[in-house]
Design a protein around this motif. Sequence first.
Motif, PDB file in Angstrom:
ATOM      1  N   GLN A  52       0.509  -1.060  -0.388  1.00  0.00           N
ATOM      2  CA  GLN A  52       0.272   0.021  -0.057  1.00  0.00           C
ATOM      3  C   GLN A  52       0.885   1.711   0.042  1.00  0.00           C
ATOM      4  O   GLN A  52       2.186   0.767   0.465  1.00  0.00           O
ATOM      5  CB  GLN A  52      -1.180   0.149   1.112  1.00  0.00           C
ATOM      6  N   ALA A  92       1.319   3.167   2.307  1.00  0.00           N
ATOM      7  CA  ALA A  92       1.746   4.340   3.087  1.00  0.00           C
ATOM      8  C   ALA A  92       3.362   3.251   3.260  1.00  0.00           C
ATOM      9  O   ALA A  92       4.199   3.993   4.008  1.00  0.00           O
ATOM     10  CB  ALA A  92       1.854   4.020   4.705  1.00  0.00           C
ATOM     11  N   THR A  93       3.537   1.873   2.497  1.00  0.00           N
ATOM     12  CA  THR A  93       4.915   1.871   3.015  1.00  0.00           C
ATOM     13  C   THR A  93       5.357   1.189   1.923  1.00  0.00           C
ATOM     14  O   THR A  93       6.355   0.642   1.934  1.00  0.00           O
ATOM     15  CB  THR A  93       4.319  -0.131   3.417  1.00  0.00           C
ATOM     16  N   HIS A 106      -4.290   4.880   2.061  1.00  0.00           N
ATOM     17  CA  HIS A 106      -3.628   5.241   3.508  1.00  0.00           C
ATOM     18  C   HIS A 106      -3.531   6.627   2.739  1.00  0.00           C
ATOM     19  O   HIS A 106      -4.388   7.557   3.814  1.00  0.00           O
ATOM     20  CB  HIS A 106      -1.924   4.827   3.866  1.00  0.00           C
ATOM     21  N   ASP A 149       2.208  -4.917   5.132  1.00  0.00           N
ATOM     22  CA  ASP A 149       1.154  -4.432   5.907  1.00  0.00           C
ATOM     23  C   ASP A 149      -0.109  -5.500   6.959  1.00  0.00           C
ATOM     24  O   ASP A 149       0.184  -6.713   5.777  1.00  0.00           O
ATOM     25  CB  ASP A 149       0.093  -4.083   5.006  1.00  0.00           C
ATOM     26  N   SER A 150      -0.031  -5.108   7.872  1.00  0.00           N
ATOM     27  CA  SER A 150       0.701  -6.129   8.528  1.00  0.00           C
ATOM     28  C   SER A 150      -1.518  -6.973   8.937  1.00  0.00           C
ATOM     29  O   SER A 150      -0.988  -8.803   8.969  1.00  0.00           O
ATOM     30  CB  SER A 150       0.391  -5.992  10.311  1.00  0.00           C
ATOM     31  N   ILE A 188      -6.256   5.024   9.976  1.00  0.00           N
ATOM     32  CA  ILE A 188      -5.198   4.652  10.192  1.00  0.00           C
ATOM     33  C   ILE A 188      -4.636   6.471  10.247  1.00  0.00           C
ATOM     34  O   ILE A 188      -3.957   6.508  10.622  1.00  0.00           O
ATOM     35  CB  ILE A 188      -4.446   4.508   8.802  1.00  0.00           C
ATOM     36  N   ARG A 201      -7.926  -1.951  15.062  1.00  0.00           N
ATOM     37  CA  ARG A 201      -7.300  -0.925  16.254  1.00  0.00           C
ATOM     38  C   ARG A 201      -7.185  -0.287  16.745  1.00  0.00           C
ATOM     39  O   ARG A 201      -7.959   0.430  16.339  1.00  0.00           O
ATOM     40  CB  ARG A 201      -6.161  -0.904  15.176  1.00  0.00           C
ATOM     41  N   ARG A 228      -3.835   6.410  18.017  1.00  0.00           N
ATOM     42  CA  ARG A 228      -3.903   6.038  17.079  1.00  0.00           C
ATOM     43  C   ARG A 228      -5.443   6.858  15.663  1.00  0.00           C
ATOM     44  O   ARG A 228      -4.559   7.139  14.563  1.00  0.00           O
ATOM     45  CB  ARG A 228      -4.085   4.499  16.464  1.00  0.00           C
ATOM     46  N   ARG A 268       6.574   9.810   4.874  1.00  0.00           N
ATOM     47  CA  ARG A 268       6.081   8.050   4.744  1.00  0.00           C
ATOM     48  C   ARG A 268       7.523   8.022   3.711  1.00  0.00           C
ATOM     49  O   ARG A 268       8.450   6.867   4.019  1.00  0.00           O
ATOM     50  CB  ARG A 268       5.710   6.998   4.963  1.00  0.00           C
ATOM     51  N   SER A 274       1.378  -3.026  13.657  1.00  0.00           N
ATOM     52  CA  SER A 274       1.506  -2.844  12.194  1.00  0.00           C
ATOM     53  C   SER A 274       2.577  -3.083  11.116  1.00  0.00           C
ATOM     54  O   SER A 274       3.772  -3.265  12.335  1.00  0.00           O
ATOM     55  CB  SER A 274       1.523  -0.748  12.110  1.00  0.00           C
ATOM     56  N   ARG A 319       4.629  -1.172   9.651  1.00  0.00           N
ATOM     57  CA  ARG A 319       5.868  -0.192   9.306  1.00  0.00           C
ATOM     58  C   ARG A 319       7.293  -0.680   9.465  1.00  0.00           C
ATOM     59  O   ARG A 319       7.159  -0.867  10.657  1.00  0.00           O
ATOM     60  CB  ARG A 319       4.965   1.049   9.277  1.00  0.00           C
TER      61      ARG A 319
END
Length: 648
Positions: free
Chosen positions: A35, A37-38, A65, A119-120, A361, A379, A384, A496, A539, A541
Amino acid sequence: MTMNVAQKLIKSHLVEGEMIAGQEIGLKIDQTLCQDATGTLVMLELEAMGVDRVKAELSAQYVDHNLIQEDYKNPDDHLFLQSAARRFGVWFSRAGNGVSHPVHMENFGKPGKTLLGSDSHTCAAGCLGMLAIGAGGLEVALSMAGQPFYVKMPKIFGIKLTGKMPEWVSAKDIILEMLRRHSVKGGVDRILEYYGPGLKHLTAMDRHVIANMGAELGATATVFPSDKETFKFLQSENREADWVELVADKGAKYDLKDTIDLSSLEPLIALPSSPGKVVPVREVEGKEIYQAYIGSSANPGFRDFAISALMVKDKSVSQNVSFDVNPVSRDQLEELARDGLLGNLIHAGARIHQAGCNGCIGMGQAPATGKNSLRTVPRNFPGRSGTMEDSVFLCSPETATASALTGKITDPRNLKMPYPKIKLPKKRITNKAMLEAPLPLDEARKIKLTKGPNIASIPPLHPMPEDFQLPVMLKVGDNISTDEILPAGARVLPYRSNIPKISEFAFDIIDDTYAKRAQADHYKGGHAIIAGENYGQGSSREHAALAPRYLGLRLVIAKSFARIHWQNLINFGILPLTFKNPEDYDGIQLGDMISFKNIPETIRSCTDIVATIEGTGKKIPLKHKLSPRQVEILLVGGLINWMKKHVS
Ligand code: MIC
């Protein structure tokens, strides 16, 4: 030998090692997912490795994200990702097309395949009989380059489902029940495999809800069989040709076992600020709420929105409630509009947001200070949501909607309304217009990466020294999440792809002096962190390792680690050690100077390592569980340096 589904998936992808719990195994990866963000780091890593074209069967890059465009940073990242997807042969899902996990499931999920994602919640794809694992971006980059993925062979935890869910109980309550029983550490180094007669009452999307939040138990993966329900789902997506049956052999064994009688469940809710603090909704009924939030990859099904829309039909939500509805995909939004359900939601007062991760997020929809927010997201770690002093509860769409109507936490059974009947669309809308297919190689080679001013190269990392002398700069407790180590949210996420800048936010939820102190002379030679149990949960990340590393973190000593963060520490050259005697945690204080001698020789030759506290001469016995491969990665300063040596 009889095998369960997880063992079949592992066996058919095993390229190194033996299937003995705790030993490192190498797996062939068929598909990858990133995704935005990562993904920016992943693409920079592919560039740094000199990859010409990805080698996985299918790689996909989603933009879900960082959707708020308050300046150039996020849109620059989107364009960079699009150019990189074109350059490296990756599918590209544009901003607005939806959340990676359900969109991947709908378009590419295939029983029997492996999927690795940065992504977890990648584990959600286990709902279709895939072995789907979340990992740090560097490992995903390596899989894209055709390398195996290494992980410790997990124990297989079989959960037998019997009975049928009563009205007002849905899939979210099943995974909350798992969290109630087994806590946020209950899945660490395990694969959760669901089986039994109760499965026939769970659609593929219900299974997605359960598989997705396996991440909250810390599980390596969650696996469901591929059966009639899987076929039905693929058929609704016009992909029945992708179905294969994958079920456990008769008499298959599990390392651990549990049973859930679905008919005994009731509506459950996780209290602030951990997915593991689960109680029945009736125990907290009556508390006033500020927000009810529907959406995210943890409740992504058409039914999750339809139930809410049918509950609010011809009604209005409470005057005191912000009712935030976050569709997970464009196709789903169109279906809700087509079937009149979107109209119900709008009429009742819903604030409709674009398809994406959004408030899950912390990208918008932050709750007011100290006010209760009920969310169907996975989460609720502290801060967060974007609000420092937040009070976020996790629950099913039924509970969130009932509470939106009354303005108070409400057990949906107490609304005394008939349980709405949902008609699932037999054929889904499958509009691929915002999903860009990989370019042919000759065209791909002509593409130049589009880098805006916010995209900074990854800083160089130095090899591990022979000896360490490190001051303890931070001491934290149990279950510290990566949201607390390196926050997300609208304030931080746009950086990021800029490590020097994002590192300014490291640990600021816990200690906002950390980043500044790290630059003081005293810490110039690096520093250490001491932690409790399950350090780094949440996460995937890799920024949560890379940013503190950039600030000088070289060593973390914890009572135990969460799987993905532990691997991320190694990938960025930070030594993760555990206490041999957990009570020694109390014996190390902030400011203590920890020293080690001959690190390379010691960690190569044995798993025990003794630290000395300077000044007092006190000895602390520690251990590591690094494989020989991981030891070498650490010693050269992390996976990027190791790859430069090996992959080229
Ligand atoms: C999450 O749910 O925490 C996220 C946002 O999906 C993260 C990824 C990220 O930090 O970007 C995850 O779970 O890995």
